[in-house]
Structure formats: structure tokens, C-alpha cells
Design a protein around this motif. Structure first.
Motif, short mmCIF file in Angstrom:
data_model
loop_
_atom_site.label_atom_id
_atom_site.label_comp_id
_atom_site.label_asym_id
_atom_site.label_seq_id
_atom_site.Cartn_x
_atom_site.Cartn_y
_atom_site.Cartn_z
N ARG A 164 12.05 32.48 26.13
CA ARG A 164 11.83 32.02 27.51
C ARG A 164 11.46 33.21 28.42
NH1 ARG A 164 13.82 27.30 29.96
NH2 ARG A 164 15.44 27.06 28.36
N THR A 165 12.15 34.33 28.23
CA THR A 165 11.87 35.52 29.05
C THR A 165 10.52 36.11 28.68
OG1 THR A 165 14.24 35.97 29.23
CG2 THR A 165 12.76 37.78 29.74
N LEU A 166 10.22 36.17 27.37
CA LEU A 166 8.94 36.69 26.92
C LEU A 166 7.79 35.89 27.52
CD1 LEU A 166 7.46 38.65 24.90
CD2 LEU A 166 7.54 36.75 23.27
N GLU A 167 7.97 34.58 27.63
CA GLU A 167 6.93 33.70 28.17
C GLU A 167 6.88 33.73 29.70
OE1 GLU A 167 4.79 31.96 26.40
OE2 GLU A 167 5.62 32.42 24.42
N GLY A 168 7.77 34.50 30.32
CA GLY A 168 7.80 34.58 31.78
C GLY A 168 8.35 33.34 32.44
N ARG A 169 9.18 32.57 31.69
CA ARG A 169 9.74 31.33 32.22
C ARG A 169 11.17 31.50 32.72
NH1 ARG A 169 5.30 28.20 33.11
NH2 ARG A 169 3.79 28.78 31.50
N ASP A 170 11.64 32.74 32.75
CA ASP A 170 12.93 33.01 33.37
C ASP A 170 12.72 33.15 34.88
OD1 ASP A 170 11.39 35.32 32.94
OD2 ASP A 170 13.13 36.63 33.10
N THR A 171 13.77 33.05 35.64
CA THR A 171 13.66 33.17 37.09
C THR A 171 14.70 34.15 37.62
OG1 THR A 171 15.25 31.41 37.58
CG2 THR A 171 12.94 30.75 37.23
N PRO A 172 14.42 34.80 38.76
CA PRO A 172 15.43 35.68 39.36
C PRO A 172 16.73 34.95 39.64
CG PRO A 172 13.28 36.03 40.39
CD PRO A 172 13.14 34.83 39.50
N ASP A 173 16.65 33.67 40.00
CA ASP A 173 17.87 32.90 40.27
C ASP A 173 18.73 32.75 39.02
OD1 ASP A 173 17.23 32.59 42.91
OD2 ASP A 173 16.44 30.55 42.71
N SER A 174 18.08 32.58 37.87
CA SER A 174 18.84 32.45 36.62
C SER A 174 19.58 33.74 36.30
CB SER A 174 17.90 32.09 35.46
OG SER A 174 17.31 30.83 35.66
N TRP A 175 18.92 34.87 36.49
CA TRP A 175 19.57 36.16 36.25
C TRP A 175 20.73 36.38 37.21
CZ3 TRP A 175 18.77 39.46 32.25
CH2 TRP A 175 17.61 39.26 31.48
N LYS A 176 20.52 36.03 38.48
CA LYS A 176 21.57 36.19 39.46
C LYS A 176 22.76 35.27 39.15
CE LYS A 176 22.51 36.23 44.45
NZ LYS A 176 23.79 35.52 44.33
N GLU A 177 22.45 34.03 38.76
CA GLU A 177 23.51 33.08 38.42
C GLU A 177 24.36 33.63 37.28
OE1 GLU A 177 24.07 28.50 36.73
OE2 GLU A 177 22.13 29.50 36.62
N MET A 178 23.72 34.20 36.27
CA MET A 178 24.45 34.73 35.13
C MET A 178 25.31 35.93 35.54
SD MET A 178 23.03 35.98 31.40
CE MET A 178 22.31 37.50 32.04
N ARG A 179 24.72 36.85 36.27
CA ARG A 179 25.48 38.04 36.69
C ARG A 179 26.66 37.66 37.58
NH1 ARG A 179 20.04 40.43 37.15
NH2 ARG A 179 19.84 42.11 35.59
N ASP A 180 26.43 36.73 38.50
CA ASP A 180 27.51 36.29 39.40
C ASP A 180 28.64 35.62 38.62
OD1 ASP A 180 26.10 37.25 41.54
OD2 ASP A 180 25.42 35.29 42.26
N TRP A 181 28.27 34.81 37.62
CA TRP A 181 29.28 34.12 36.81
C TRP A 181 30.13 35.14 36.05
CZ3 TRP A 181 30.86 33.65 31.77
CH2 TRP A 181 31.66 32.55 31.46
#
Length: 301
Positions: A164-181
Motif C-alpha cells: 500500500r505504501t509502495l503504491e502511494g496509497r498510504d495517507t499522512p492521517d494513517s501514519w498519524k493515527e498509528m503514531r498517536d495510538w
């Protein structure tokens, strides 16, 4: 007893056939056959929302080959699981139904939580009563689980994965959500936490890091150094100098970014790499189904 597990992931589809050996209350899962084929269903799904006709045809050919192996080994129990790509594909359910009908091969599309729970059953076998964060990075999703005193206390599935990340289908919100969790649930004042990593990419990162294989532990510092080496190599260099498979050479850096991000957020200095995955969890799940008392038995992989 012989078991067969199929793990249909976003990057690869795996078949593992295992013989269960029982001696002196120790259950050993002996691998008889292991096949991994890089079908990369996630490339279709994360780009178009569905699996292409081309890959449907290849999937059926692969399932036919796996079914033949399962029949030849005369297995006693089978369980197949499809994860992120099939979950999110608009035609995933229809494909699975056709496989069941045409090949008599029952496969379940499981949730991220179910996926994590199966892996947990194997992971817990090797943990003590410490504080751990389990990081399982797949092609389409990342499952995080936190253990305290040998009990899972928190878990969550995130739409972040290597393909998903390789295809550029990740989002900044997803990364933030994970780090915050991670910051919310993994950090406990005055208590160290150790990461546990599963997935093909962390196994390869561990191998490339030249860490002490006996301890199965790698420091965050060594992981980052290994990541830096990979980032400074071209795709062709990873293929030829490191002899990585093409489907590993392109996703290993995006996967390493996820492991590093979680470890930094959790302030984990080390990661244990036990070299187990969903296929092992499926095998243990099947064994428990036939032997409910197996919770009391140590399982040696």
C-alpha cells in the motif's frame, strides 16, 4: 496429524503443510512443505479497488496447484485465510466463492483483528511477563498488539502496509493515527517496552543486519543502519548484490519505515524477530480446534 495452511496476503500467497509431532507434552510443528508465490493482489486492489481478470486467472492456477499438493500430502485438516487485499477488493468475495465451488477449497476472508489473534497464539508461546508491542506488517495492513504480563491488553489494525505504501496509497492521517495510538497505549511511565516483529520483511531485515541469530533480537539502531544501507542501493543493486527477490526488493524499505516508526513512537530500543507469521498461527488454530486442551501444552516451532 498433518495440517495445511494457506495465507492469501496482499504481496504473496503462501502454503505451508505441517506434521504435528507429540512427545512428552511437547508439541512440535514440523514443516513438510512451504511454497510462497508473489501474486501481489494488493497492486490491483489499492490502485483500482478490485482484482484484475489477469490476476484472477493466476490466482485460480495457484489455488489449483496448492489444492493438488494438499491432496497429495493427504492432510487431516485445512484452513485458508485471505487478508487485506481480498477484504478491500469489491470482487474478493465472489473470487473466494468460486474457489470454494470449483476446487472444494474453503477459504475465509478474515478481519485485521482475526489475523492478529491467530498470530498472537504463536507469539505468546515465546514471551515472558514483560511489556511488549507486537508489530505485524503485511502488504496492505499493519496489526499492532500490546502485551502486559503475558496478556494482550490493546490491539488495533491500521491501513498501512508495504505494498500500500509502495503504491502511494498510504495517507499522512494513517501514519498519524498509528503514531498517536502507539503513544497512547504503549508508553508506560518508568517501564521499558520491547518490540516483537513478524512479517517477511522484518525477517529479511534481521538477516541482512547480521544480528546475533541465536538471540533473535535486533536493536533499533541496527535496524535503522540496515534500512539506510537499503535506501542507498538501487533496485538492481538489491536484486544483484543482496540477492533479494524482486517482490521483496521493492517493498522492504516501505515496510522498514513502519517498523521504525512504531518502535520510535513506543520508545522501544530492541525488536525480537521470532520468524513466525499468519501461516503458523493458522496451524496452531487448527491444532487447538482439534485439541482444546492444547492451551496447557508448550508448542515448539
Amino acid at each position: 496429524m498433518k495440517l495445511a495452511a494457506i495465507d492469501i496476503g496482499s504481496n504473496a500467497v503462501r502454503l505451508q503443510i505441517t506434521r504435528v509431532l507429540e512427545y512428552d507434552k511437547v508439541i512440535t510443528f514440523k514443516k513438510l512443505e512451504y511454497v510462497r508465490f508473489p501474486l501481489r493482489l494488493g497492486h490491483d486492489v489499492f490502485s483500482t479497488g478490485r482484482i484484475s481478470d489477469y490476476n484472477i486467472d493466476r490466482f485460480f492456477k495457484l489455488m489449483t496447484a496448492y489444492k493438488n499438493l494438499i491432496d497429495l500430502y493427504e492432510i487431516d485438516a485445512f484452513y485458508g485465510c485471505a487478508t487485506s487485499a481480498m477484504r478491500e477488493s469489491e470482487n474478493g468475495n465472489n473470487i473466494i466463492k468460486k474457489v470454494r465451488k470449483k476446487l472444494d477449497l474453503p477459504i475465509q476472508i478474515i478481519s485485521g483483528e482475526e489475523e492478529a489473534e491467530m498470530i498472537n497464539k504463536v507469539i505468546l508461546q515465546g514471551l515472558d511477563n514483560g511489556h511488549y508491542i507486537h508489530i505485524d506488517v503485511g502488504g496492505g495492513s499493519t496489526e499492532l498488539n500490546i502485551y502486559e504480563n503475558h496478556i494482550k491488553v490493546y490491539s488495533h489494525s491500521f491501513k498501512l502496509g508495504s505494498v500500500r505504501t509502495l503504491e502511494g496509497r498510504d495517507t499522512p492521517d494513517s501514519w498519524k493515527e498509528m503514531r498517536d495510538w502507539v503513544a497512547k497505549y504503549a508508553l508506560k511511565k518508568g517501564e521499558k517496552i520491547t518490540a516483537v516483529g513478524t512479517g517477511g520483511n522484518i525477517n529479511k531485515l534481521f538477516e541482512l543486519s547480521r544480528s546475533n541469530s541465536k538471540s533473535k533480537k535486533m536493536s533499533l539502531e541496527r535496524l535503522i543502519k540496515t534500512q539506510d544501507v537499503l535506501k542507498n542501493l538501487t533496485f538492481e543493486d538489491r536484486l544483484n548484490k543482496l540477492q533479494l527477490n524482486p517482490d521483496r526488493a521493492d517493498v522492504i524499505v516501505p515496510a522498514s519505515d513502519i517498523y521504525v516508526a512504531v518502535m520510535r513512537s513506543a520508545k522501544a530500543k530492541n525488536i525480537i524477530v521470532p520468524d513466525v507469521g499468519l501461516k503458523d498461527g493458522i496451524n496452531y488454530h487448527m491444532y487447538q480446534t482439534h485439541h482444546p486442551e492444547s492451551d496447557k501444552v508448550f508448542v515448539k516451532n
